[in-house]
Design a protein around this motif. Structure first.
Motif, PDB file in Angstrom:
ATOM      1  N   PRO A 173      -4.369  -7.008 -10.320  1.00 13.40           N
ATOM      2  CA  PRO A 173      -3.478  -6.252 -10.010  1.00 13.40           C
ATOM      3  C   PRO A 173      -2.897  -5.741 -10.950  1.00 13.40           C
ATOM      4  N   ASN A 174      -2.016  -4.696 -10.976  1.00  8.39           N
ATOM      5  CA  ASN A 174      -1.408  -4.241 -11.450  1.00  8.39           C
ATOM      6  C   ASN A 174      -2.175  -3.084 -11.899  1.00  8.39           C
ATOM      7  N   TYR A 176      -3.067  -0.034 -10.355  1.00  8.28           N
ATOM      8  CA  TYR A 176      -3.264   0.758  -9.432  1.00  8.28           C
ATOM      9  C   TYR A 176      -2.871   2.311 -10.205  1.00  8.28           C
ATOM     10  N   ASN A 190     -10.818   0.259  -1.920  1.00 12.41           N
ATOM     11  CA  ASN A 190     -10.784   1.559  -1.381  1.00 12.41           C
ATOM     12  C   ASN A 190     -11.554   2.464  -1.223  1.00 12.41           C
ATOM     13  N   TYR A 314      -3.075  -8.612  -3.068  1.00 17.27           N
ATOM     14  CA  TYR A 314      -2.554  -7.670  -3.948  1.00 17.27           C
ATOM     15  C   TYR A 314      -3.187  -6.604  -3.424  1.00 17.27           C
ATOM     16  N   LEU A 315      -4.382  -6.379  -3.656  1.00 17.67           N
ATOM     17  CA  LEU A 315      -4.882  -5.272  -2.854  1.00 17.67           C
ATOM     18  C   LEU A 315      -4.176  -4.590  -1.360  1.00 17.67           C
ATOM     19  N   THR A 317      -1.940  -5.263   0.229  1.00 18.04           N
ATOM     20  CA  THR A 317      -0.257  -5.611   0.370  1.00 18.04           C
ATOM     21  C   THR A 317       0.389  -4.573  -0.514  1.00 18.04           C
ATOM     22  N   HIS A 318      -1.075  -4.119  -1.823  1.00 21.35           N
ATOM     23  CA  HIS A 318      -0.501  -3.225  -2.342  1.00 21.35           C
ATOM     24  C   HIS A 318       0.754  -3.925  -3.512  1.00 21.35           C
ATOM     25  N   THR A 319       0.181  -5.351  -3.916  1.00 24.35           N
ATOM     26  CA  THR A 319       1.539  -5.939  -4.542  1.00 24.35           C
ATOM     27  C   THR A 319       1.514  -5.985  -5.894  1.00 24.35           C
ATOM     28  N   TYR A 320       2.056  -6.206  -6.065  1.00 20.03           N
ATOM     29  CA  TYR A 320       2.070  -6.020  -8.292  1.00 20.03           C
ATOM     30  C   TYR A 320       2.034  -7.910  -8.645  1.00 20.03           C
TER      31      TYR A 320
END
Length: 321
Positions: A173-174, A176, A190, A314-315, A317-320
């Motif tokens: 994560p992070n 993006y 993606n 993470y991916l 939910t687009h969570t950091y």
């Protein structure tokens, strides 16, 4: 206070999250904060002060008495950039400045090197400091990291504790904001989301089948664990590999990504672009014996478990971190 350079980036922001989790709240975040695409990485984190990258030298001269540790994670990491002057400024000379401040003010330092220093791996992947002078990186980014490693080893005056960490293929994560330079897992997620399929580079090497090119992939949470260990350990200075110690294929990686997304694998192959074909690595694997020898005992996350955590937590939910 703990300084983290590259604070808004992929690894730096994850490190700050872990430091906060461990009770460290007086974080000095150093970065080029004009790059707004990275702002999400720092949301919700406890930071004492943000310092612009260009102001760090002056800031250290004024505040060094309050600094406990420096993590120098920031760097220009674009392996497709070929302007040597950019790497000289941001990766070599800036790192020298931080090193010299750590010497002058007796501050402990962990800095990010890279497995890109190993080039095609013709000399293996052992973090033997006596062999560093003979390494031949494949691009200016790898050259800049190796140049600083060599310079650090040649210095008579060193911080009382320092460690250079040769990061292998980090994912998690992070990342993006990283675009083309994000991990293959990020791009696979993606691409699969958009098309239900994934394209990998075909092998152009007789010893490797398509998709069976191998890399040492390390989950960013494991990398951060090592950084925290070294901050507390503060013995055995030197340069260390930081990978999982186990090479895995790109086919394994993409299959695990499909599975983490609950989809059936659908993988096809395309030619490796001609302009990078002669510099393409078919195998990397960190020898982790040196780090283990100084007492680091934590297991490294398997590729399957790391991808499942990254994709689902993470991916998706687009969570950091």
């Amino acid at each position: 206070m703990i300084i983290v350079t590259g604070a808004a980036g992929f690894i730096g922001s994850g490190l700050i999250s872990r430091l906060n989790q461990d009770g460290f709240k007086s974080i000095i975040a150093v970065d080029d904060f004009s790059k707004t695409e990275k702002t999400g990485n720092l949301e919700g984190k406890t930071i004492l002060q943000k310092v612009e990258r260009t102001d760090l030298a002056t800031w250290l001269d004024e505040h060094y008495r309050d600094v406990e540790f420096i993590f120098h994670i920031g760097a220009r990491t674009d392996t497709t950039e070929f302007d040597k002057h950019i790497f000289d400024e941001l990766n070599v000379n800036y790192s020298k400045m931080i090193w010299e401040k750590c010497v002058a003010y007796q501050l402990p330092l962990v800095y990010a090197s890279s497995a890109a220093t190993y080039g095609l791996g013709e000399h293996g992947y052992d973090d033997d400091e006596s062999a560093i002078g003979g390494l031949k990186p494949l691009n200016p980014y790898g050259d800049s990291k190796n140049e600083f490693d060599k310079w650090a080893l040649q210095q008579e005056k060193k911080p009382f504790f320092w460690a250079g960490l040769k990061f292998f293929n980090v994912y998690g994560p992070n990342e993006y904001h990283k675009g083309r330079m994000a991990s293959v897992i990020f791009h696979a997620y993606n691409q699969i989301n958009a098309t239900g399929k994934m394209k990998l580079f075909r092998s152009h090497h007789p010893d490797y089948r398509d998709g069976e090119q191998m890399r040492d992939f390390i989950y960013v949470k494991d990398l951060i664990d090592v950084c925290i260990f070294l901050m507390h350990h503060r013995k055995n200075p030197g340069i260390y590999n930081l990978g999982s110690g186990q090479a895995r294929t790109f086919k394994d990686l993409v299959t695990s990504t499909f599975e983490a997304m609950g989809k059936q694998p659908d993988i096809s192959y395309i030619d490796t672009p001609a302009d990078i074909r002669d510099k393409y690595q078919y195998f990397t694997e960190a020898n982790m014996a040196k780090l283990r020898s100084i007492g680091y005992e934590n297991p490294f996350t398997s590729l399957e478990d790391g991808i499942r955590d990254y994709v689902q937590q993470y991916l998706a939910t687009h969570t950091y971190l």
